[in-house]
Scaffold this active site. Structure first.
Site, PDB file in Angstrom:
ATOM      1  N   ARG A 180      18.871 132.224  44.160  1.00  0.00           N
ATOM      2  CA  ARG A 180      19.463 130.973  44.606  1.00  0.00           C
ATOM      3  C   ARG A 180      19.755 131.060  46.092  1.00  0.00           C
ATOM      4  NH1 ARG A 180      17.723 129.026  40.919  1.00  0.00           N
ATOM      5  NH2 ARG A 180      18.641 127.875  39.179  1.00  0.00           N
TER       6      ARG A 180
ATOM      7  N   GLU B  39      17.904 124.016  51.229  1.00  0.00           N
ATOM      8  CA  GLU B  39      16.694 123.394  50.681  1.00  0.00           C
ATOM      9  C   GLU B  39      16.939 121.887  50.530  1.00  0.00           C
ATOM     10  OE1 GLU B  39      14.953 125.182  47.213  1.00  0.00           O
ATOM     11  OE2 GLU B  39      15.621 127.182  47.773  1.00  0.00           O
TER      12      GLU B  39
ATOM     13  N   HIS C  62      10.205 128.254  47.183  1.00  0.00           N
ATOM     14  CA  HIS C  62      10.853 128.150  45.873  1.00  0.00           C
ATOM     15  C   HIS C  62       9.815 127.968  44.752  1.00  0.00           C
ATOM     16  CE1 HIS C  62      14.924 126.966  43.880  1.00  0.00           C
ATOM     17  NE2 HIS C  62      14.168 127.695  43.065  1.00  0.00           N
TER      18      HIS C  62
END
Length: 320
Positions: free
Chosen positions: A244, A273, A291
């Protein structure tokens, strides 16, 4: 019964659902139009990945919803506790993407120890004129075999990473608040099985002993690896984060890269992000991916099937 797979679902998942009598809609509905669409179509099941957010306002505004499904592990884009309080079942697929994420960890690791993250940038620019210089620059690589990999978070993904590491010939140490000791099972040809016991240790010990560190924990209120942790690490350590954004303090990471404490990093997730900091994107010592940890054909197929099977089971047992 209608299912909206707003961020998509595999064909194998669709097949299972349609055979069970569900209508599966894969139209991508914009976030601001989602509430109206769900109510208009009387959607009972909403399936999302990371792009769509399911917050309290949407939950309160869509009384037809019975199930919210997240294709993947983390559910920080869903107000899970609130949804369950309202009687909505929330499901995810924690096991489906473990192998894919673990392999991406090693894509970054293998690229890191051989400088591929940097040579792939420079070879197209000057490989035709500076070949010998580039060869010299990238000739100081190291092997992963025999080195120590520290795994922070020994859940499904952490264990998948450990299996690959052991297969490569690395020494594995791990830290986990919930796991004290576990067996990592390796499967080989002709049904041969080898079990390797691993005892976990505190993060403060792990970071001092590891040549490379990879993080696999849920979203945290503060960074697991920050300035204080970097200072305690070996010189020349490699850092991987496919977990994360925010788990690794990016400002502290850049500082550690600049002073040589960290040799390289591999990041698949970012604090900001979908607009990562330009200082991170432009650092030549960081291997970057957008990602994509769970974004393999195999993982997406498993995710779709797991979601579908859970939904069918829930309705079959008349839990909703």
């Amino acid at each position: 019964m209608k299912i909206l797979a707003n961020d998509g679902i595999s064909q194998s998942g669709i097949k299972i659902l349609e055979e069970a009598g569900f209508e599966v809609i894969v139209t991508k509905v914009a976030q601001e139009q989602l509430t109206n669409y769900i109510n208009k179509e009387k959607i009972q099941v909403l399936l999302v990945r990371g792009a769509t957010e399911v917050r309290k306002v949407l939950i309160d505004s869509c009384p037809s919803l019975k199930i919210i499904g997240r294709g993947g592990v983390g559910m920080d884009n869903i107000d899970v506790a609130y949804a369950r309080k309202k009687g909505i079942q929330v499901i995810n697929t924690p096991a489906a993407s473990s192998s894919s994420v673990a392999e991406l960890v090693f894509a970054h690791l293998f690229g890191g120890v051989r400088y591929l993250y940097d040579s792939n940038r420079n070879m197209p620019l000057s490989g035709d004129t500076q070949f010998k210089n580039l060869k010299k620059n990238y000739s100081g690589g190291t092997e992963l075999r025999g080195k120590t990999l520290g795994i922070i978070g020994l859940g499904r993904i952490g264990k998948a990473v450990a299996r690959i590491a052991l297969g490569v010939g690395m020494k594995v140490i791990a830290s986990d608040d919930q796991v004290g000791e576990t067996n990592i099972t390796l499967h080989f040809y002709n049904n041969q099985v080898v079990k390797v016991p691993i005892k976990t240790e505190p993060v403060e010990d792990l970071i001092q002993h590891s040549d490379f560190i990879t993080v696999h924990v849920p979203e945290q209120k503060k960074a697991v690896l920050g300035k204080k942790e970097f200072e305690k690490m070996k010189n020349g350590v490699g850092i991987i984060n496919t977990s994360r954004g925010g788990i690794v303090d990016e400002v502290a990471l850049i500082e550690a890269l600049e002073n040589g404490k960290v040799a390289f990093a591999g990041l698949d997730v970012f604090e900001n992000e979908p607009s990562p900091a330009i200082t991170v994107l432009m650092d030549h010592r960081i291997s970057l991916s957008p990602h994509i940890g769970a974004a393999t054909t195999e993982a997406q197929d498993r995710i779709g099937m797991e979601l579908a099977e859970q939904i069918v089971s829930i309705f079959k047992e008349e839990k909703v």
